[in-house]
Design a protein around this motif. Structure first.
Motif, PDB file in Angstrom:
ATOM      1  N   THR A 101       0.840  -1.194   0.000  1.00  0.00           N
ATOM      2  CA  THR A 101       0.000   0.000   0.000  1.00  0.00           C
ATOM      3  C   THR A 101       0.875   1.244   0.000  1.00  0.00           C
ATOM      4  OG1 THR A 101      -1.760  -1.139   1.200  1.00  0.00           O
ATOM      5  CG2 THR A 101      -1.794   1.273   1.247  1.00  0.00           C
ATOM      6  N   VAL A 102       0.581   2.150  -0.892  1.00  0.00           N
ATOM      7  CA  VAL A 102       1.255   3.444  -0.932  1.00  0.00           C
ATOM      8  C   VAL A 102       0.440   4.416  -0.089  1.00  0.00           C
ATOM      9  CG1 VAL A 102       2.080   5.317  -2.412  1.00  0.00           C
ATOM     10  CG2 VAL A 102       2.114   2.958  -3.243  1.00  0.00           C
ATOM     11  N   THR A 103       1.109   5.158   0.798  1.00  0.00           N
ATOM     12  CA  THR A 103       0.402   6.106   1.666  1.00  0.00           C
ATOM     13  C   THR A 103       0.855   7.527   1.395  1.00  0.00           C
ATOM     14  OG1 THR A 103       2.040   5.800   3.424  1.00  0.00           O
ATOM     15  CG2 THR A 103       0.100   4.403   3.494  1.00  0.00           C
ATOM     16  N   ASP A 104      -0.044   8.459   1.625  1.00  0.00           N
ATOM     17  CA  ASP A 104       0.253   9.885   1.500  1.00  0.00           C
ATOM     18  C   ASP A 104       1.122  10.293   2.685  1.00  0.00           C
ATOM     19  OD1 ASP A 104       0.172  12.708   1.649  1.00  0.00           O
ATOM     20  OD2 ASP A 104      -1.796  12.781   0.687  1.00  0.00           O
ATOM     21  N   PRO A 105       2.353  10.764   2.462  1.00  0.00           N
ATOM     22  CA  PRO A 105       3.239  11.084   3.579  1.00  0.00           C
ATOM     23  C   PRO A 105       2.797  12.282   4.401  1.00  0.00           C
ATOM     24  CG  PRO A 105       4.249  11.757   1.512  1.00  0.00           C
ATOM     25  CD  PRO A 105       3.016  10.980   1.165  1.00  0.00           C
ATOM     26  N   ALA A 106       1.856  13.079   3.880  1.00  0.00           N
ATOM     27  CA  ALA A 106       1.371  14.228   4.645  1.00  0.00           C
ATOM     28  C   ALA A 106       0.273  13.848   5.626  1.00  0.00           C
ATOM     29  CB  ALA A 106       0.859  15.314   3.696  1.00  0.00           C
ATOM     30  N   THR A 107      -0.452  12.769   5.322  1.00  0.00           N
ATOM     31  CA  THR A 107      -1.599  12.402   6.143  1.00  0.00           C
ATOM     32  C   THR A 107      -1.547  10.984   6.674  1.00  0.00           C
ATOM     33  OG1 THR A 107      -2.860  11.615   4.230  1.00  0.00           O
ATOM     34  CG2 THR A 107      -3.047  13.962   4.787  1.00  0.00           C
ATOM     35  N   GLY A 108      -0.773  10.121   6.017  1.00  0.00           N
ATOM     36  CA  GLY A 108      -0.785   8.712   6.361  1.00  0.00           C
ATOM     37  C   GLY A 108      -1.926   7.948   5.735  1.00  0.00           C
ATOM     38  N   LEU A 135       8.761  14.199   4.665  1.00  0.00           N
ATOM     39  CA  LEU A 135       9.633  13.180   4.109  1.00  0.00           C
ATOM     40  C   LEU A 135       8.775  12.089   3.483  1.00  0.00           C
ATOM     41  CD1 LEU A 135      12.369  12.986   6.885  1.00  0.00           C
ATOM     42  CD2 LEU A 135      12.535  14.079   4.646  1.00  0.00           C
ATOM     43  N   VAL A 136       9.379  11.239   2.686  1.00  0.00           N
ATOM     44  CA  VAL A 136       8.596  10.319   1.865  1.00  0.00           C
ATOM     45  C   VAL A 136       7.812   9.315   2.706  1.00  0.00           C
ATOM     46  CG1 VAL A 136      10.470   8.641   1.536  1.00  0.00           C
ATOM     47  CG2 VAL A 136       8.671   8.872  -0.207  1.00  0.00           C
ATOM     48  N   ASP A 137       8.311   8.899   3.871  1.00  0.00           N
ATOM     49  CA  ASP A 137       7.562   8.001   4.742  1.00  0.00           C
ATOM     50  C   ASP A 137       8.176   8.016   6.135  1.00  0.00           C
ATOM     51  OD1 ASP A 137       9.816   6.269   4.645  1.00  0.00           O
ATOM     52  OD2 ASP A 137       8.953   5.107   3.006  1.00  0.00           O
ATOM     53  N   GLU A 138       7.502   7.366   7.062  1.00  0.00           N
ATOM     54  CA  GLU A 138       7.947   7.395   8.448  1.00  0.00           C
ATOM     55  C   GLU A 138       9.241   6.609   8.645  1.00  0.00           C
ATOM     56  OE1 GLU A 138       5.061   6.579  11.402  1.00  0.00           O
ATOM     57  OE2 GLU A 138       3.594   8.003  10.615  1.00  0.00           O
ATOM     58  N   ARG A 139       9.431   5.571   7.882  1.00  0.00           N
ATOM     59  CA  ARG A 139      10.691   4.812   7.981  1.00  0.00           C
ATOM     60  C   ARG A 139      11.872   5.706   7.662  1.00  0.00           C
ATOM     61  NH1 ARG A 139      11.875   0.168   3.646  1.00  0.00           N
ATOM     62  NH2 ARG A 139      11.980   2.065   2.391  1.00  0.00           N
ATOM     63  N   HIS A 140      11.742   6.479   6.596  1.00  0.00           N
ATOM     64  CA  HIS A 140      12.833   7.374   6.226  1.00  0.00           C
ATOM     65  C   HIS A 140      13.005   8.468   7.281  1.00  0.00           C
ATOM     66  CE1 HIS A 140      15.725   9.470   3.858  1.00  0.00           C
ATOM     67  NE2 HIS A 140      14.935  10.486   3.571  1.00  0.00           N
ATOM     68  N   ARG A 141      11.908   8.990   7.813  1.00  0.00           N
ATOM     69  CA  ARG A 141      12.017  10.003   8.860  1.00  0.00           C
ATOM     70  C   ARG A 141      12.772   9.467  10.075  1.00  0.00           C
ATOM     71  NH1 ARG A 141       6.797  12.760  11.688  1.00  0.00           N
ATOM     72  NH2 ARG A 141       6.523  10.633  12.501  1.00  0.00           N
ATOM     73  N   THR A 142      12.510   8.237  10.433  1.00  0.00           N
ATOM     74  CA  THR A 142      13.216   7.628  11.560  1.00  0.00           C
ATOM     75  C   THR A 142      14.714   7.577  11.305  1.00  0.00           C
ATOM     76  OG1 THR A 142      11.290   6.297  12.181  1.00  0.00           O
ATOM     77  CG2 THR A 142      13.445   5.524  12.934  1.00  0.00           C
ATOM     78  N   GLN A 143      15.109   7.223  10.080  1.00  0.00           N
ATOM     79  CA  GLN A 143      16.536   7.156   9.750  1.00  0.00           C
ATOM     80  C   GLN A 143      17.187   8.532   9.834  1.00  0.00           C
ATOM     81  OE1 GLN A 143      16.222   5.420   5.839  1.00  0.00           O
ATOM     82  NE2 GLN A 143      16.124   3.331   6.612  1.00  0.00           N
ATOM     83  N   VAL A 144      16.492   9.549   9.340  1.00  0.00           N
ATOM     84  CA  VAL A 144      17.030  10.911   9.402  1.00  0.00           C
ATOM     85  C   VAL A 144      17.175  11.349  10.853  1.00  0.00           C
ATOM     86  CG1 VAL A 144      16.517  13.340   8.885  1.00  0.00           C
ATOM     87  CG2 VAL A 144      16.141  11.580   7.135  1.00  0.00           C
TER      88      VAL A 144
END
Length: 477
Positions: free
Chosen positions: A24-31, A323-332
């Motif tokens: 599933t692709v999710t909107d990174p602004a809203t989830g 950011l593109v998704d929460e996984r990437h935000r966690t890495q940053v």
């Protein structure tokens, strides 16, 4: 969004493709979910490659001017659907609406550039004896896999697909799993203006990409994305003999020389670090500023970071999207936290906001050292790590102590320093007094862990072709 049965294109026929797997692709602004996408299988890959193989002889024999005209038609089709494509980019990866539309327009311009350059692309002749001549002609490589990223999915795909198609190759496109709706629409618009099989597509995740990159019938794999994925592609193509064209990660330095106006330099740094939330291949990833201007520079940069308007990309007032998704935000965020724990000073941002979406604030870190991951690795987020240096030479030496070599920027009033910098820096692109910009036809070849082969510009047409040398002897007894 694209219809659910149009995820695999082989020989002009769309199908859903995939086996039992889906994501599933999710909107990174809203989830919120954007859509469900099937994971393309090895069977889907084989069908797409087979279709491209069948179409290859006829397309290679097509007159170059006709291929250029088809690319112009594709550019017109994309122009007619520019707003729809831009909206998909914003929905899937969060880019602010204006930037998303700018990426679509850049892709259109690239297709038109290659539509004009392709028919003029040729070889050269060599004079032998009076009764002999050699000539070097360029021929298409054959079947090319084009594996594209999520951060600028239209512009990059147009560049790689356009250069491949106009030089007589056929293509199997695999868009990023983070922007598959954008990739599907873009492929539909391009492929619909070409003979069946010239451009094909598979959707899916990394397993799909690996099946495609390792297919034995490919002649080349063109990839823009992470260094890890690029290394895997290089290993796969080493086993098949396919050519690998790779633009991978970077840790691009920005050098701020003594005598530079710190406010102006901070504006340049803010653009380089925070545009597209730092999710650009050539984003500024580390800053070396002369100690004589460092205090004023950091203060001005922090002020700019704090002033950015953060919000969903579809809001026209947004300057910093998610950011593109929460996984990437966690890495940053982990890189930022580790830098602070190791002694860096947080001057702006650095805290995950409450609420939905994968937003991350523009962040400024002062007192950084080169051993910190935020300086040594590719962060790919809106983070500006700063290290003060005592001299221009120290900055150049520090900038070169990296396994990456994509791009570098130097801000200086001293043209001798500018000349010395571009000769010294180990990067494919060196920009003097502007973090972004450059001529439309410009190209550079990344170095070291940032990849290999020319990207964009007329040189990409060379990469998409092979040279054949012909010796012609005219005096036959």
């Amino acid at each position: 969004m694209r219809p659910g049965d149009r995820w695999t294109l082989a020989g002009g026929r769309w199908s859903r493709g995939g086996g039992d797997g889906a994501f599933t692709v999710t909107d990174p602004a809203t989830g919120d979910p954007v859509g469900e996408v099937p994971v393309g299988t090895a069977v889907d890959v084989a069908a797409a490659v087979a279709a491209a193989t069948r179409a290859a002889p006829g397309w290679a024999a097509t007159a170059p001017a006709e291929r250029g005209a088809a690319l112009h038609a594709a550019a017109r089709a994309i122009e007619e659907h520019a707003d729809e494509l831009a909206a998909l980019v914003t929905a899937e990866m969060g880019k602010p609406a204006g930037d998303a539309l700018g990426g679509v327009e850049a892709g259109i311009g690239t297709l038109r550039q290659y539509a004009e350059l392709g028919p003029l692309h040729g070889g050269r002749s060599l004079q032998g004896g009076r009764s002999a001549a050699d000539f070097m002609t360029r021929e298409p490589l054959g079947i090319i896999a084009v594996i594209t990223p999520w951060n600028d999915p239209v512009a990059i795909a147009c560049g790689l697909i356009g250069a491949a198609v106009v030089t007589g190759n056929t293509v199997v496109h695999k868009p990023s799993e983070r922007t598959p709706h954008t990739g599907a629409l873009l492929t539909e618009l391009i492929a619909g203006r070409l003979p069946a099989g010239v451009v094909d597509m598979v959707s899916g995740d990394g397993t799909t990409g690996e099946a495609l990159a390792g297919h034995p019938d490919l002649d080349a794999v063109a990839h823009v994305g992470s260094t890890g994925a690029g290394r895997r592609i290089a290993a796969l193509t080493a086993g098949t003999g396919a050519k690998a064209l790779l633009e991978n990660g970077g840790a691009d330095p920005l050098i701020v020389d003594a005598g530079v106006d710190p406010g102006w330099a901070a504006g340049q740094a803010a653009t380089g670090c925070f545009a597209n939330a730092g999710q650009i291949c050539t984003s500024v990833e580390r800053i070396y500023v002369h100690e004589s201007v460092s205090k004023e520079f950091v203060t001005a940069l922090a002020a700019r970071a704090n002033a950015l308007r953060t919000g969903p990309g579809r809001d026209p007032s947004t300057e910093l999207g998610p950011l593109v998704d929460e996984r990437h935000r966690t890495q940053v965020h982990e890189q930022v936290e580790k830098a602070v724990a190791d002694g860096a000073r947080l001057r702006a941002g650095g805290r995950i906001p409450e609420g939905p979406g994968s937003f991350y604030p523009a962040t400024v870190l002062d007192g950084c050292t080169d051993h910190m991951a935020v300086m040594a690795e590719e962060t790919f987020g809106p983070v500006a790590p700063v290290r003060a240096v005592g001299s221009f030479e120290e900055a150049l030496a520090a900038a070169n102590r990296s396994r990456y070599g994509l791009a570098a920027t130097v801000l200086t009033r001293d043209m001798a320093h500018a000349q010395h910098a571009w000769r010294t820096l180990k990067a494919g692109t060196v920009k003097i007094n502007a973090v972004f910009g450059g001529a439309p036809g410009g190209a550079a070849t990344p170095r070291r862990d940032s990849g290999q082969g020319f990207g964009y510009g007329p040189e990409l047409l060379d990469e998409m072709t092979a040279v054949k040398v012909v010796h012609l002897q005219t005096d036959v007894p």
